[in-house]
Design a protein around this motif. Structure first.
Motif, PDB file in Angstrom:
ATOM      1  N   GLU A 180       0.822  -1.206   0.000  1.00  0.00           N
ATOM      2  CA  GLU A 180       0.000   0.000   0.000  1.00  0.00           C
ATOM      3  C   GLU A 180       0.859   1.260   0.000  1.00  0.00           C
ATOM      4  O   GLU A 180       1.830   1.366   0.757  1.00  0.00           O
ATOM      5  CB  GLU A 180      -0.919   0.035   1.225  1.00  0.00           C
ATOM      6  N   LEU A 181       0.463   2.216  -0.840  1.00  0.00           N
ATOM      7  CA  LEU A 181       0.966   3.581  -0.794  1.00  0.00           C
ATOM      8  C   LEU A 181      -0.144   4.423  -0.178  1.00  0.00           C
ATOM      9  O   LEU A 181      -1.257   4.478  -0.707  1.00  0.00           O
ATOM     10  CB  LEU A 181       1.292   4.095  -2.196  1.00  0.00           C
ATOM     11  N   GLU A 182       0.149   5.098   0.936  1.00  0.00           N
ATOM     12  CA  GLU A 182      -0.894   5.771   1.704  1.00  0.00           C
ATOM     13  C   GLU A 182      -0.509   7.226   1.971  1.00  0.00           C
ATOM     14  O   GLU A 182       0.596   7.500   2.451  1.00  0.00           O
ATOM     15  CB  GLU A 182      -1.098   5.060   3.048  1.00  0.00           C
ATOM     16  N   THR A 183      -1.403   8.153   1.669  1.00  0.00           N
ATOM     17  CA  THR A 183      -1.200   9.543   2.073  1.00  0.00           C
ATOM     18  C   THR A 183      -2.255   9.916   3.098  1.00  0.00           C
ATOM     19  O   THR A 183      -3.377   9.401   3.074  1.00  0.00           O
ATOM     20  CB  THR A 183      -1.263  10.518   0.883  1.00  0.00           C
ATOM     21  N   LEU A 184      -1.887  10.817   4.002  1.00  0.00           N
ATOM     22  CA  LEU A 184      -2.782  11.221   5.082  1.00  0.00           C
ATOM     23  C   LEU A 184      -2.900  12.736   5.127  1.00  0.00           C
ATOM     24  O   LEU A 184      -1.906  13.460   4.989  1.00  0.00           O
ATOM     25  CB  LEU A 184      -2.275  10.715   6.433  1.00  0.00           C
ATOM     26  N   GLY A 185      -4.124  13.205   5.339  1.00  0.00           N
ATOM     27  CA  GLY A 185      -4.362  14.621   5.540  1.00  0.00           C
ATOM     28  C   GLY A 185      -4.209  14.989   7.007  1.00  0.00           C
ATOM     29  O   GLY A 185      -3.991  14.129   7.865  1.00  0.00           O
ATOM     30  N   PRO A 186      -4.340  16.265   7.333  1.00  0.00           N
ATOM     31  CA  PRO A 186      -4.210  16.702   8.724  1.00  0.00           C
ATOM     32  C   PRO A 186      -5.444  16.359   9.543  1.00  0.00           C
ATOM     33  O   PRO A 186      -6.536  16.149   9.004  1.00  0.00           O
ATOM     34  CB  PRO A 186      -4.050  18.217   8.588  1.00  0.00           C
ATOM     35  N   MET A 187      -5.269  16.304  10.852  1.00  0.00           N
ATOM     36  CA  MET A 187      -6.396  16.143  11.755  1.00  0.00           C
ATOM     37  C   MET A 187      -7.320  17.352  11.592  1.00  0.00           C
ATOM     38  O   MET A 187      -6.871  18.497  11.610  1.00  0.00           O
ATOM     39  CB  MET A 187      -5.922  16.024  13.197  1.00  0.00           C
ATOM     40  N   THR A 188      -8.613  17.073  11.399  1.00  0.00           N
ATOM     41  CA  THR A 188      -9.571  18.123  11.072  1.00  0.00           C
ATOM     42  C   THR A 188     -10.829  17.957  11.906  1.00  0.00           C
ATOM     43  O   THR A 188     -11.362  16.852  12.014  1.00  0.00           O
ATOM     44  CB  THR A 188      -9.950  18.054   9.575  1.00  0.00           C
ATOM     45  N   LYS A 189     -11.293  19.050  12.506  1.00  0.00           N
ATOM     46  CA  LYS A 189     -12.580  19.038  13.195  1.00  0.00           C
ATOM     47  C   LYS A 189     -13.672  19.324  12.172  1.00  0.00           C
ATOM     48  O   LYS A 189     -13.681  20.384  11.542  1.00  0.00           O
ATOM     49  CB  LYS A 189     -12.593  20.075  14.315  1.00  0.00           C
TER      50      LYS A 189
END
Length: 296
Positions: free
Chosen positions: A272-281
């Protein structure tokens, strides 16, 4: 005459370079949609998901892993690995990350754009959507992931886009720009390990600017690592061809898993190639968005 022939040739090229979306069947799923510009090809199924199940050159190999045992199936009560590309919620949590995506999704076609939207998850109140835009020529694809909060309470999470690659290749990612000592004294990025991470595993190759994780069908031991790079990218080399996904991370924001904008995982079946965004409310009725750019 030459001018006329040149005009006819250019007009033909422009017409041929248009993106086409057509209904098709794929791997046992009867309700799929093929998107192609004549050079690249992408397939989304509406029978489950939202998931992109095929990406590659037109008429070429599928860079994505498709699980043979579950191909063409749907309606399972539990989450199924299945394959392809999906959107998840981070940090990884049994309740919020693993609701099944085994039901039909709504497909909307707006010109040369395809949007796949799942029903609201009863377990979480979240609705997942993937919007796909293919360039009229070349192999570029923009993949926009949206996570809607359809509940009545605010939620905090990070978008997590995971691409399951076909076996037998090499996953590569790059560190932020390197420097020298003592000119650069501050650290540049985290390198995040899980309890099962083993840096002595022979599938790893560590270089000055890059690291490589080899997918080995003979090695069933799970392996994972994460890091942060403002210019996040992951590549996969398979049979002499390369898939690349890119994402612009924001170093001023907080990212999950000790600050990861990129993670990679492998076992005997896939990588798997995985990208993550920032923690968001995310307030009720609002959504978090995460954008990747793909190319071959």
């Amino acid at each position: 005459m030459r001018l006329l022939l040149g005009f006819v040739f250019m007009t033909g090229c422009l017409m041929e370079a248009q993106v086409r979306i057509e209904k098709t069947a794929f791997s046992g799923w009867p309700n799929c949609y093929r998107m192609t510009n004549g050079e690249a090809e992408l397939i989304v199924t509406s029978d489950i998901g939202p998931r992109i199940m095929f990406f590659g050159f037109r008429g070429g190999q599928n860079f994505f892993w498709v699980q043979k045992e579950t191909a063409g199936k749907s309606g399972e009560p539990q989450w199924v690995a299945r394959g392809g590309h999906r959107i998840w919620i981070a940090p990884e949590d049994v309740r919020y990350t693993y609701p099944p995506d085994n039901s039909p999704v709504e497909i909307e076609i707006r010109g040369e754009t395809l949007i796949a939207t799942q029903p609201v998850e009863k377990e979480t109140g979240i609705q997942k959507q993937i919007e796909i835009r293919m360039a009229p020529r070349g192999t570029g694809v923009t993949v926009i992931h949206r996570l809607f909060n359809r509940g009545i309470m605010p939620l905090e999470f990070a978008p997590w886009a995971l691409t399951m690659m076909a076996p037998g290749g090499h996953g590569v990612s790059g560190f932020p720009p390197r420097g020298t000592h003592p000119e650069m004294l501050a650290p540049t990025n985290p390198l995040v390990m899980w309890a099962f991470t083993d840096l002595s595993d022979p599938r790893w190759t560590w270089l000055k600017k890059y690291f490589v994780l080899r997918q080995d069908p003979r090695n069933p031991v799970p392996m994972k690592i994460g890091h942060f790079n403002p210019k996040t990218w992951g590549a996969y080399f398979l049979n002499g061809e390369m898939f690349l996904k890119r994402y612009d991370a924001d170093p001023t924001k907080t990212y999950p898993d000790f600050g990861c904008s990129y993670e990679t995982f492998t076992n005997a079946d896939f990588l798997e190639l995985e990208t993550l965004g920032p923690m968001t409310k995310v307030a009720p009725g609002a959504f978090a968005e995460h954008v990747e750019h793909w190319s071959l």
